[in-house]
Each structure stands twice: as C-alpha cells, then as structure tokens.
Design a protein around this motif. Structure first.
Motif, PDB file in Angstrom:
ATOM      1  N   GLU A 143      -3.469   3.214  -7.712  1.00 48.30           N
ATOM      2  CA  GLU A 143      -2.438   3.548  -8.691  1.00 48.30           C
ATOM      3  C   GLU A 143      -2.380   2.465  -9.765  1.00 48.30           C
ATOM      4  OE1 GLU A 143       0.358   4.149  -5.561  1.00 48.30           O
ATOM      5  OE2 GLU A 143       1.248   2.187  -5.843  1.00 48.30           O
TER       6      GLU A 143
ATOM      7  N   HIS B 147      -2.231   1.521  -0.324  1.00 45.71           N
ATOM      8  CA  HIS B 147      -2.114   1.724  -1.764  1.00 45.71           C
ATOM      9  C   HIS B 147      -2.545   0.428  -2.439  1.00 45.71           C
ATOM     10  CE1 HIS B 147       1.207   5.052  -1.557  1.00 45.71           C
ATOM     11  NE2 HIS B 147       0.250   5.236  -0.662  1.00 45.71           N
TER      12      HIS B 147
ATOM     13  N   GLU C 268       4.083   4.864  -8.653  1.00 49.67           N
ATOM     14  CA  GLU C 268       3.661   6.002  -7.842  1.00 49.67           C
ATOM     15  C   GLU C 268       3.322   7.181  -8.755  1.00 49.67           C
ATOM     16  OE1 GLU C 268       3.150   5.663  -4.668  1.00 49.67           O
ATOM     17  OE2 GLU C 268       4.112   3.720  -4.444  1.00 49.67           O
TER      18      GLU C 268
ATOM     19  N   HIS D 288       0.077  -2.385  -1.154  1.00 50.01           N
ATOM     20  CA  HIS D 288       1.264  -2.133  -0.331  1.00 50.01           C
ATOM     21  C   HIS D 288       1.079  -0.882   0.517  1.00 50.01           C
ATOM     22  CE1 HIS D 288       1.872   0.170  -4.039  1.00 50.01           C
ATOM     23  NE2 HIS D 288       2.496   1.046  -3.271  1.00 50.01           N
TER      24      HIS D 288
HETATM   25 ZN   LIG Z   1       2.098   3.082  -3.789  1.00 47.72          ZN
END
Ligand SMILES: [Zn+2]
Ligand SMILES: [Zn+2]
Length: 230
Positions: free
Chosen positions: A197, A159, A208, A143
């Motif tokens: 992540e 990400h 996050e 994303h």
């Molecule tokens: Zn992210």
C-alpha cells in the motif's frame, strides 16, 4: 491484466485463519524417574551424537544445556530445545516426541527429558516478520503481520507501505524481496502474502487503499506520461 498475476496478495482470508496466537512459554517435562545416582558422564562422542540427532529433527532450531549421563546400561539425556514460537502446543509436543523416539532408538536404553521453549523470546514471529520487511530497501513501514502454523506449514501475511510514486513493477520487486528475506530467516514458509500500500507521509503509515485504486493511479500516470510526449 490482473494484479494477482503480479504477485499481489488480494484475498485477506488467511488473516482470518489466525489461530490461538503465540504460546508465551511452554515446557514439556517428563518425570525424572530413576533413583540411580548419575555419576558417569557420557563420552564426548555420545554427547555429540545426541546433539546432532536433536538438531537434525525437523522443527528443532536450537539445542541448549545438553547433559548426557550414563548409569550402567542406561543413558540419561536432558536438554533444552527451541522451537519456532508460531508452533502450537500440539506441534511442539509432536516435535519433542520425534526427538525422544529417535534418541531412544539410537541409544537403545535411554531416558530423555526435554524442556521445550519458544525461539526468539521477546519477539513474536509477527513482529519479526514486520522488522524483516522494513529492512528491505524501499519499504517505509510494515504492519498487520500474521503468522499461522497449521498442518506443519507456515503461512505469513503482512502489509508493507512503499513510496506512492513507485511503479507497479518496482512495488512487485519489493514484494519479491520481502518474500525472499522472510523465507531465508524463517526457513520453509508455505506462502508469504504481501499486501502493498502507498505510504502516507502525514500518518507515517500505509493508507488502506485497495489494489484497484493503486491500479487506477498507475494507469492514470501512464496515460499522463504518454500524453506529455505529444
Ligand atoms: Zn495496511
Ligand atoms: Zn488487500
């Protein structure tokens, strides 16, 4: 050791560089000036030469609906050319001008009409980048992609969330694969910044968590592994 040396993208400053966004559709049209009747279709060799010259111009991805006609000494060229959608209007115009200049030089007496359209209609570069990332084995979800085209260079950030139990090394290998895949598809990319992540099963999305947190978890896991041996 610093995570930066492992290829993690730490600074998020590039994200703030997002420029005007995507140009939905743009068309640069010159006025068809000649009143002459365009009856003579140009020989095949000239048409192929024109197509080759258009496609060899930096920034042009595709050439469609090419029409080349001759009227007396003058050659008339009309074509639809596709440029990447991350190009802004100025870049697209400069690209079209390069094509026109090259054709005018090689055809001597020529009138050129180019319709400039973005490539990948219906899919923005950002969405394409996310799609490509999720195609890499080990990537659960991607994303927040950005694609910034500035001074003739493309910068991509995104990400990508991965299995939280992966080692830093495995995660690093995934970022390398994502980078390679994006460069393969989009051509020359100046920089691909991948922010890794851990995947959150509940949210079906990456959490996050900052890199220091990942590093702490990783260190803790290593310590536990070592202590289990004794
Ligand atoms: Zn992210
Ligand atoms: Zn970050």
């Amino acid at each position: 050791f610093g995570l930066a040396t492992l290829g993690f993208y730490i600074g998020d400053s590039l994200a703030s560089l997002i420029l005007s966004g995507t140009i939905g559709y743009l068309s640069i049209k010159l006025i068809w000036t000649s009143g002459m009747e365009l009856t003579d279709i140009a020989p095949k060799e000239i048409v192929e030469h024109v197509r080759k010259e258009i496609l060899e111009t930096k920034g042009i991805c595709k050439c469609e609906k090419l029409r080349v006609r001759k009227a007396g000494a003058k050659t008339f060229v009309e074509a639809t050319v596709k440029v990447p959608d991350y190009m802004n209007l100025e870049e697209a115009h400069a690209t079209a001008t390069r094509v026109e200049d090259a054709l005018k030089k090689s055809l001597k007496n020529a009138e050129i009409v180019l319709h400039v359209e973005p490539l990948e209609k219906g899919m923005q570069t950002e969405r394409l980048v996310e799609k490509l990332a999720t195609e890499v084995e080990g990537v659960k979800e991607a994303h927040a992609a950005t694609a910034v085209y500035t001074c003739g260079k493309l910068y991509v950030t995104l990400h990508a969330s991965v299995d939280p139990s992966l080692s830093i090394e495995e995660a690093h290998n995934i970022t390398k694969k994502i980078e390679r895949k994006i460069i393969e598809r989009l051509g020359s990319v100046e920089n691909v910044g991948v922010h890794i992540e851990p995947f959150n099963e509940k949210m079906q999305k990456g959490s996050e968590v900052d890199e220091n947190e990942i590093r702490r978890i990783e260190l803790l896991r290593k310590i536990l592994k070592v202590s289990n041996k004794f």
